[in-house]
Design a protein around this motif. Structure first.
Motif, PDB file in Angstrom:
ATOM      1  N   LEU A 178     -15.220  -1.949  -3.810  1.00  0.00           N
ATOM      2  CA  LEU A 178     -14.158  -1.409  -2.965  1.00  0.00           C
ATOM      3  C   LEU A 178     -14.663  -0.423  -1.916  1.00  0.00           C
ATOM      4  CD1 LEU A 178     -11.137  -0.982  -5.399  1.00  0.00           C
ATOM      5  CD2 LEU A 178     -11.563  -2.772  -3.728  1.00  0.00           C
ATOM      6  N   ASP A 179     -15.968  -0.190  -1.840  1.00  0.00           N
ATOM      7  CA  ASP A 179     -16.517   0.656  -0.782  1.00  0.00           C
ATOM      8  C   ASP A 179     -16.143   0.027   0.558  1.00  0.00           C
ATOM      9  OD1 ASP A 179     -17.646   2.071  -2.868  1.00  0.00           O
ATOM     10  OD2 ASP A 179     -19.725   1.712  -2.268  1.00  0.00           O
ATOM     11  N   GLY A 180     -15.530   0.801   1.436  1.00  0.00           N
ATOM     12  CA  GLY A 180     -15.144   0.307   2.741  1.00  0.00           C
ATOM     13  C   GLY A 180     -13.903  -0.564   2.759  1.00  0.00           C
ATOM     14  N   HIS A 181     -13.168  -0.650   1.651  1.00  0.00           N
ATOM     15  CA  HIS A 181     -11.986  -1.506   1.563  1.00  0.00           C
ATOM     16  C   HIS A 181     -10.904  -1.032   2.536  1.00  0.00           C
ATOM     17  CE1 HIS A 181      -9.534  -4.471  -0.588  1.00  0.00           C
ATOM     18  NE2 HIS A 181      -8.525  -3.620  -0.442  1.00  0.00           N
ATOM     19  N   PRO A 182     -10.383  -1.928   3.377  1.00  0.00           N
ATOM     20  CA  PRO A 182      -9.336  -1.530   4.325  1.00  0.00           C
ATOM     21  C   PRO A 182      -8.073  -1.045   3.615  1.00  0.00           C
ATOM     22  CG  PRO A 182     -10.260  -3.674   4.900  1.00  0.00           C
ATOM     23  CD  PRO A 182     -10.797  -3.311   3.540  1.00  0.00           C
ATOM     24  N   GLY A 183      -7.515   0.060   4.120  1.00  0.00           N
ATOM     25  CA  GLY A 183      -6.274   0.598   3.587  1.00  0.00           C
ATOM     26  C   GLY A 183      -6.442   1.540   2.410  1.00  0.00           C
ATOM     27  N   PHE A 220      -8.372   6.133 -10.596  1.00  0.00           N
ATOM     28  CA  PHE A 220      -7.316   6.726  -9.780  1.00  0.00           C
ATOM     29  C   PHE A 220      -7.556   6.311  -8.339  1.00  0.00           C
ATOM     30  CE2 PHE A 220      -4.995   9.839  -7.373  1.00  0.00           C
ATOM     31  CZ  PHE A 220      -3.970  10.272  -8.194  1.00  0.00           C
ATOM     32  N   TYR A 221      -6.510   5.798  -7.686  1.00  0.00           N
ATOM     33  CA  TYR A 221      -6.599   5.297  -6.318  1.00  0.00           C
ATOM     34  C   TYR A 221      -5.687   6.115  -5.413  1.00  0.00           C
ATOM     35  CZ  TYR A 221      -8.003   0.887  -8.659  1.00  0.00           C
ATOM     36  OH  TYR A 221      -8.604  -0.068  -9.440  1.00  0.00           O
ATOM     37  N   LEU A 222      -6.122   6.293  -4.179  1.00  0.00           N
ATOM     38  CA  LEU A 222      -5.259   6.806  -3.133  1.00  0.00           C
ATOM     39  C   LEU A 222      -5.343   5.812  -1.985  1.00  0.00           C
ATOM     40  CD1 LEU A 222      -3.382   9.107  -2.234  1.00  0.00           C
ATOM     41  CD2 LEU A 222      -5.365  10.120  -1.088  1.00  0.00           C
ATOM     42  N   TRP A 223      -4.197   5.302  -1.595  1.00  0.00           N
ATOM     43  CA  TRP A 223      -4.110   4.282  -0.554  1.00  0.00           C
ATOM     44  C   TRP A 223      -3.486   4.861   0.705  1.00  0.00           C
ATOM     45  CZ3 TRP A 223      -6.142  -0.477  -1.613  1.00  0.00           C
ATOM     46  CH2 TRP A 223      -6.377  -0.774  -2.962  1.00  0.00           C
ATOM     47  N   HIS A 224      -4.069   4.529   1.862  1.00  0.00           N
ATOM     48  CA  HIS A 224      -3.437   4.841   3.148  1.00  0.00           C
ATOM     49  C   HIS A 224      -2.322   3.843   3.420  1.00  0.00           C
ATOM     50  CE1 HIS A 224      -6.397   7.789   4.338  1.00  0.00           C
ATOM     51  NE2 HIS A 224      -7.382   6.930   4.236  1.00  0.00           N
ATOM     52  N   ASP A 225      -2.519   2.599   2.981  1.00  0.00           N
ATOM     53  CA  ASP A 225      -1.632   1.489   3.319  1.00  0.00           C
ATOM     54  C   ASP A 225      -1.043   0.882   2.048  1.00  0.00           C
ATOM     55  OD1 ASP A 225      -0.418  -0.850   4.195  1.00  0.00           O
ATOM     56  OD2 ASP A 225      -2.270  -1.769   4.923  1.00  0.00           O
ATOM     57  N   PRO A 226       0.273   1.004   1.821  1.00  0.00           N
ATOM     58  CA  PRO A 226       0.891   0.414   0.629  1.00  0.00           C
ATOM     59  C   PRO A 226       0.693  -1.107   0.555  1.00  0.00           C
ATOM     60  CG  PRO A 226       2.428   1.917   1.684  1.00  0.00           C
ATOM     61  CD  PRO A 226       1.250   1.769   2.610  1.00  0.00           C
ATOM     62  N   GLY A 227       0.579  -1.772   1.698  1.00  0.00           N
ATOM     63  CA  GLY A 227       0.321  -3.213   1.695  1.00  0.00           C
ATOM     64  C   GLY A 227      -1.044  -3.539   1.093  1.00  0.00           C
ATOM     65  N   GLU A 270     -14.767  12.105 -16.445  1.00  0.00           N
ATOM     66  CA  GLU A 270     -16.062  11.961 -15.792  1.00  0.00           C
ATOM     67  C   GLU A 270     -15.856  10.970 -14.645  1.00  0.00           C
ATOM     68  OE1 GLU A 270     -20.505  10.127 -16.747  1.00  0.00           O
ATOM     69  OE2 GLU A 270     -19.131  10.533 -18.410  1.00  0.00           O
ATOM     70  N   VAL A 271     -16.400  11.276 -13.483  1.00  0.00           N
ATOM     71  CA  VAL A 271     -16.330  10.366 -12.341  1.00  0.00           C
ATOM     72  C   VAL A 271     -17.621   9.555 -12.314  1.00  0.00           C
ATOM     73  CG1 VAL A 271     -16.114  10.140  -9.829  1.00  0.00           C
ATOM     74  CG2 VAL A 271     -14.905  11.986 -11.022  1.00  0.00           C
ATOM     75  N   LEU A 272     -17.500   8.231 -12.464  1.00  0.00           N
ATOM     76  CA  LEU A 272     -18.677   7.362 -12.449  1.00  0.00           C
ATOM     77  C   LEU A 272     -19.070   6.952 -11.035  1.00  0.00           C
ATOM     78  CD1 LEU A 272     -17.864   5.024 -15.468  1.00  0.00           C
ATOM     79  CD2 LEU A 272     -19.199   7.153 -15.448  1.00  0.00           C
ATOM     80  N   HIS A 273     -18.085   6.828 -10.163  1.00  0.00           N
ATOM     81  CA  HIS A 273     -18.338   6.416  -8.771  1.00  0.00           C
ATOM     82  C   HIS A 273     -17.092   6.740  -7.960  1.00  0.00           C
ATOM     83  CE1 HIS A 273     -19.865   4.139  -5.371  1.00  0.00           C
ATOM     84  NE2 HIS A 273     -18.751   3.410  -5.346  1.00  0.00           N
ATOM     85  N   LEU A 274     -17.266   6.999  -6.681  1.00  0.00           N
ATOM     86  CA  LEU A 274     -16.151   7.183  -5.763  1.00  0.00           C
ATOM     87  C   LEU A 274     -16.311   6.186  -4.628  1.00  0.00           C
ATOM     88  CD1 LEU A 274     -13.632   9.007  -5.125  1.00  0.00           C
ATOM     89  CD2 LEU A 274     -15.156  10.231  -3.546  1.00  0.00           C
ATOM     90  N   SER A 275     -15.406   5.228  -4.549  1.00  0.00           N
ATOM     91  CA  SER A 275     -15.379   4.289  -3.432  1.00  0.00           C
ATOM     92  C   SER A 275     -14.472   4.867  -2.361  1.00  0.00           C
ATOM     93  CB  SER A 275     -14.809   2.925  -3.859  1.00  0.00           C
ATOM     94  OG  SER A 275     -15.747   2.203  -4.598  1.00  0.00           O
ATOM     95  N   GLU A 276     -14.949   4.914  -1.154  1.00  0.00           N
ATOM     96  CA  GLU A 276     -14.132   5.357  -0.029  1.00  0.00           C
ATOM     97  C   GLU A 276     -13.865   4.165   0.862  1.00  0.00           C
ATOM     98  OE1 GLU A 276     -14.757   9.624   1.221  1.00  0.00           O
ATOM     99  OE2 GLU A 276     -16.735   9.115   0.419  1.00  0.00           O
ATOM    100  N   GLY A 277     -12.608   3.993   1.245  1.00  0.00           N
ATOM    101  CA  GLY A 277     -12.211   2.863   2.058  1.00  0.00           C
ATOM    102  C   GLY A 277     -12.151   3.230   3.528  1.00  0.00           C
ATOM    103  N   THR A 278     -11.433   2.404   4.261  1.00  0.00           N
ATOM    104  CA  THR A 278     -11.237   2.648   5.692  1.00  0.00           C
ATOM    105  C   THR A 278      -9.745   2.518   5.987  1.00  0.00           C
ATOM    106  OG1 THR A 278     -11.518   0.298   6.213  1.00  0.00           O
ATOM    107  CG2 THR A 278     -13.486   1.687   6.283  1.00  0.00           C
ATOM    108  N   ARG A 279      -9.326   3.142   7.024  1.00  0.00           N
ATOM    109  CA  ARG A 279      -7.922   3.045   7.418  1.00  0.00           C
ATOM    110  C   ARG A 279      -7.683   1.669   7.932  1.00  0.00           C
ATOM    111  NH1 ARG A 279      -4.406   7.343   7.660  1.00  0.00           N
ATOM    112  NH2 ARG A 279      -5.391   9.323   7.285  1.00  0.00           N
TER     113      ARG A 279
END
Length: 188
Positions: free
Chosen positions: A30-35, A59-66, A179-188
């Motif tokens: 999910l690294d770079g996943h849109p939204g 735990f996820y935080l989404w910019h885009d509900p779609g 414990e945080v194993l990894h943090l994937s950051e997406g894109t808008r």
């Protein structure tokens, strides 16, 4: 923004290194996943930092509900459901994402606190207080970022704090500690 989390509780004798290996080999999907703002791959291990259970609880935080809906309908969630059973997904309307002084570092621990807004409380006032508490938490040393969400069905607030330091290095928490194993950051 929209926050969501599911918790997969595993047997007490489950080897949590299996989950660690799964995240190490699949976590970057999910690294770079849109939204997606981010996905924090979280675990709790029975007997560590007061945890009563073994649990995988991303735990996820989404910019885009779609994008959230697309994820829940996609192959990744389908695969997780095939391996562990389809989990119930908790969700909150995102109210705030506050960066902390350690935002440039990889988070290694997280704390999630959920609390109900009482029927006798003014919901708007309680949300304003929670927003201020979120900003205060984000200023603490070692804080990567803080998310605040609201579930208006349950009238529940949830705050997730991502931390630079290991949870054993932090003071006591009233919520779940991970414990945080990894943090994937997406894109808008």
């Amino acid at each position: 923004m929209h926050a969501m989390q599911y918790e997969i509780t595993l047997p007490a004798d489950y080897d949590m290194d299996i989950v660690r290996e799964r995240v190490a080999t699949r976590g970057r999907a999910l690294d770079g996943h849109p939204g997606l703002a981010f996905k924090a791959y979280l675990i709790r291990e029975r007997g560590t930092a007061g945890s009563p259970v073994n649990q995988y609880a991303p735990f996820y935080l989404w910019h885009d509900p779609g994008a959230l809906t697309g994820f829940l309908r996609g192959s990744g969630f389908r695969g997780l459901s095939a391996d562990f059973g389809r989990p119930a997904v908790r969700n909150w309307h995102g109210l705030a994402l506050e960066p902390g002084p350690a935002q440039g570092a990889a988070p290694r621990a997280a704390e999630r606190l959920t609390y109900a807004i009482g029927e006798d409380e003014d919901a708007a006032e309680r949300v304003e207080r929670a927003l201020e508490e979120t900003r205060e938490a984000a200023r603490e040393p070692g804080t990567h970022s803080v998310v605040l969400g609201l579930d208006p069905h349950r009238w529940e607030l949830a705050r997730l704090v991502l931390l630079e330091g290991r949870r054993e290095e932090r003071g006591a928490s009233q919520g779940a500690r991970y414990e945080v194993l990894h943090l994937s950051e997406g894109t808008r």
